[in-house]
Design an enzyme around this catalytic site. Structure first.
Site, PDB file in Angstrom:
ATOM      1  N   ARG A  36       9.301  -7.097  -8.842  1.00  0.00           N
ATOM      2  CA  ARG A  36       8.519  -8.043  -9.635  1.00  0.00           C
ATOM      3  C   ARG A  36       9.401  -9.065 -10.348  1.00  0.00           C
ATOM      4  O   ARG A  36       8.980 -10.198 -10.569  1.00  0.00           O
ATOM      5  CB  ARG A  36       7.656  -7.293 -10.653  1.00  0.00           C
ATOM      6  CG  ARG A  36       6.485  -6.637  -9.959  1.00  0.00           C
ATOM      7  CD  ARG A  36       5.515  -6.059 -10.954  1.00  0.00           C
ATOM      8  NE  ARG A  36       4.277  -5.712 -10.287  1.00  0.00           N
ATOM      9  CZ  ARG A  36       3.513  -4.690 -10.615  1.00  0.00           C
ATOM     10  NH1 ARG A  36       3.854  -3.914 -11.631  1.00  0.00           N
ATOM     11  NH2 ARG A  36       2.406  -4.455  -9.962  1.00  0.00           N
ATOM     12  N   LYS A 198     -11.404   5.927  -2.223  1.00  0.00           N
ATOM     13  CA  LYS A 198     -12.762   6.022  -2.740  1.00  0.00           C
ATOM     14  C   LYS A 198     -13.589   4.784  -2.457  1.00  0.00           C
ATOM     15  O   LYS A 198     -13.145   3.668  -2.637  1.00  0.00           O
ATOM     16  CB  LYS A 198     -12.718   6.238  -4.257  1.00  0.00           C
ATOM     17  CG  LYS A 198     -12.275   7.645  -4.636  1.00  0.00           C
ATOM     18  CD  LYS A 198     -12.592   7.914  -6.100  1.00  0.00           C
ATOM     19  CE  LYS A 198     -11.691   7.093  -6.983  1.00  0.00           C
ATOM     20  NZ  LYS A 198     -11.865   7.195  -8.394  1.00  0.00           N
ATOM     21  N   GLY A 350      -1.778  -1.640  -3.762  1.00  0.00           N
ATOM     22  CA  GLY A 350      -0.468  -1.009  -3.929  1.00  0.00           C
ATOM     23  C   GLY A 350      -0.074  -0.110  -2.767  1.00  0.00           C
ATOM     24  O   GLY A 350       1.044  -0.186  -2.248  1.00  0.00           O
ATOM     25  N   GLY A 373      -5.427  -5.093  -8.734  1.00  0.00           N
ATOM     26  CA  GLY A 373      -6.757  -5.339  -9.315  1.00  0.00           C
ATOM     27  C   GLY A 373      -7.138  -6.802  -9.254  1.00  0.00           C
ATOM     28  O   GLY A 373      -8.279  -7.151  -8.938  1.00  0.00           O
TER      29      GLY A 373
HETATM   30  P1  ADP Z   1      -4.642   0.581  -2.052  1.00  0.00           P
HETATM   31  O1  ADP Z   1      -3.678   1.012  -3.117  1.00  0.00           O
HETATM   32  O2  ADP Z   1      -3.961  -0.031  -0.879  1.00  0.00           O
HETATM   33  O3  ADP Z   1      -5.758  -0.266  -2.607  1.00  0.00           O
HETATM   34  P2  ADP Z   1      -6.173   3.023  -2.300  1.00  0.00           P
HETATM   35  O4  ADP Z   1      -5.488   3.299  -3.590  1.00  0.00           O
HETATM   36  O5  ADP Z   1      -7.602   2.662  -2.323  1.00  0.00           O
HETATM   37  O6  ADP Z   1      -5.337   1.905  -1.466  1.00  0.00           O
HETATM   38  O7  ADP Z   1      -6.057   4.290  -1.350  1.00  0.00           O
HETATM   39  C1  ADP Z   1      -4.838   4.882  -1.011  1.00  0.00           C
HETATM   40  C2  ADP Z   1      -4.943   6.370  -0.948  1.00  0.00           C
HETATM   41  O8  ADP Z   1      -5.988   6.773  -0.076  1.00  0.00           O
HETATM   42  C3  ADP Z   1      -3.674   7.003  -0.428  1.00  0.00           C
HETATM   43  O9  ADP Z   1      -3.113   7.804  -1.446  1.00  0.00           O
HETATM   44  C4  ADP Z   1      -4.150   7.846   0.751  1.00  0.00           C
HETATM   45  O10 ADP Z   1      -3.530   9.124   0.837  1.00  0.00           O
HETATM   46  C5  ADP Z   1      -5.618   8.017   0.476  1.00  0.00           C
HETATM   47  N1  ADP Z   1      -6.359   8.300   1.696  1.00  0.00           N
HETATM   48  C6  ADP Z   1      -6.479   7.524   2.781  1.00  0.00           C
HETATM   49  N2  ADP Z   1      -7.179   8.139   3.746  1.00  0.00           N
HETATM   50  C7  ADP Z   1      -7.516   9.361   3.258  1.00  0.00           C
HETATM   51  C8  ADP Z   1      -8.249  10.465   3.773  1.00  0.00           C
HETATM   52  N3  ADP Z   1      -8.764  10.436   5.007  1.00  0.00           N
HETATM   53  N4  ADP Z   1      -8.400  11.546   2.976  1.00  0.00           N
HETATM   54  C9  ADP Z   1      -7.882  11.563   1.739  1.00  0.00           C
HETATM   55  N5  ADP Z   1      -7.173  10.554   1.197  1.00  0.00           N
HETATM   56  C10 ADP Z   1      -7.003   9.463   1.947  1.00  0.00           C
HETATM   57 MG    MG Z   2      -3.808   2.580  -4.657  1.00  0.00          MG
END
Ligand code: ADP
Ligand code: MG
Length: 393
Positions: A36, A198, A350, A373
């Site tokens: 950063r 989620k 992230g 975010g």
């Molecule tokens: P980002 O940070 O890119 O926005 P998220 O924080 O929404 O992504 O999601 C990332 C997390 O989702 C990771 O820790 C990953 O392990 C989890 N994840 C992805 N697919 C699955 C799955 N099938 N079951 C459980 N966790 C999952």
């Molecule tokens: Mg994340």
């Protein structure tokens, strides 16, 4: 959407307050990852070369409105000085007499870093008096902290009103340019790849992208809520039960809007989540006792083909639990397809960014968004107070 650029300001010999995002991880009192800080260098160096007196303000962590010695920005000043190969003064106050004196002593081209702005409860309250005292430190304001523009805080939003012009730095300009393309006149086909843990975190983005993109590719744990909504067995996979109805609505809306939502046709599954779990491949239906932890090889191939055919691709959220090597394949295949696509590729989030870095493909992506975010809110089409506060171009 265009905002006044720092390049439009006359900054020579003037004191410029520059809001940056120096919210970096610290370890044993030193900067553990300076990504950063490096990201802010173009704007800082532009200003020093233009002979401005640069006063930097940032937050670090969540000190909850009082000084926390472990969250001081002092180590960041040291790292910044190394990167700039020039001295960086540090002031242990963010506003007030001492800060005014430090800023007053800066020579043209000099750099001062103020202490963590979140040591003051007024910051997160966007307190007008506090914003005014920040503004008293400088004659111009530039914001380049994209990661915090979705928060209406004193140093991101309130302070801007005290200056005749408030400009954006190069980092924000780049975010607006790339993320802006997804909102206005996107190149088509426009494919959005959505995954992650989620559904609830991403509802706004799914809804917004369904309006703008041509195709949504769904992976990650989020896929199981959609499969469940369609009546497919998902075994013991993660389910966001509260959002099954929403998934049903989105699936029903898509064809009416002329859009397609693609879902996994196969999966990598395991009986339990553990670092040495091995993956088995199964078809669209997941057997009882199995947990879906990655998209399967057929799905990965088909998603990769959609990505390579697209002219604009936005990706947020890994396709599986990529932290475990047995379940990284889907995410890595998507990352490679992004790198090989001739279209404009944008990645936010992230974990998705971490996956692309892990694959060593970051320099082959058109734009990697620096704000988790903030970029999601932007893609949702929400107004970002820290951007709204800046002067229009
Ligand atoms: P980002 O940070 O890119 O926005 P998220 O924080 O929404 O992504 O999601 C990332 C997390 O989702 C990771 O820790 C990953 O392990 C989890 N994840 C992805 N697919 C699955 C799955 N099938 N079951 C459980 N966790 C999952
Ligand atoms: Mg994340």
């Amino acid at each position: 959407m265009g905002k006044l650029s720092v390049e439009a300001l006359d900054v020579a010999k003037k004191t410029v307050l520059l809001r940056v995002d120096f919210n970096v991880p610290l370890e044993n009192g030193a900067v553990a990852d300076d990504t950063r800080i490096r990201a802010a260098l173009p704007t800082i160096q532009y200003l020093t070369q233009a002979k401005a007196k640069v006063v930097l303000v940032s937050h670090l962590g969540r000190p909850k409105g009082s000084p926390k010695p472990e969250l001081t920005l002092r180590p960041v000043a040291e790292r910044l000085a190394e990167l700039l190969e020039a001295p960086v003064a540090f002031c242990s106050q963010t506003v007030g007499q001492e800060a005014v004196e430090h800023a007053g002593k800066l020579p043209p081209g000099g750099v001062l870093l103020l202490e963590n702005v979140r040591f003051y409860p007024e910051e997160e309250k966007n307190d007008p008096e506090f914003a005014a005292s920040l503004a008293r430190l400088a004659e111009c304001f530039v914001s380049d902290a994209f990661g915090t523009v979705h928060r209406a805080h004193a140093s991101t939003t309130g302070v801007a009103a005290h200056f005749p012009q408030a400009a954006c730095g190069f980092l924000i300009a780049r975010e607006l340019e790339f993320l802006g393309q997804t909102l206005s006149r996107p190149k088509r086909p426009f494919v959005a790849v959505l995954g992650g843990a989620k559904v609830s975190d991403k509802i706004g983005v799914i809804q917004a992208l369904l309006k703008r993109a041509d195709t949504l590719l769904i992976g990650g744990a989020m896929a199981y809520t959609f499969l469940k909504a369609q009546g497919n067995p998902i075994g013991d996979s993660l389910l966001d039960a509260e959002h099954i109805d929403l998934a049903k609505t989105l699936l029903a809306d898509a064809p009416r809007m002329g859009k397609s939502i693609l879902m996994p046709i196969d999966h990598r599954v395991a009986s339990e989540i553990s670092p040495d779990a091995s993956a088995e491949v199964c078809g669209r239906d997941i057997p009882d006792g199995k947990i879906g932890l990655d998209i399967g090889p057929k799905t990965a191939l088909s998603y990769a083909q959609s990505i390579k055919r697209a002219k604009l691709i936005v990706w947020n959220g890994p396709m599986g639990m990529f932290e475990l090597p047995a379940f990284e394949e889907g995410t890595m295949t998507v990352a490679e397809a992004m790198a090989e696509s001739g279209g404009t590729t944008i990645i936010g989030g992230g974990d998705s960014v971490a996956a692309v870095n892990k694959a060593g493909l970051a320099d082959r992506i058109s734009h990697i968004s620096t704000g988790g975010g903030a970029s999601l809110k932007f893609l949702e089409g929400q107004k970002l107070p820290g951007i709204e506060a800046l002067t229009d171009a």
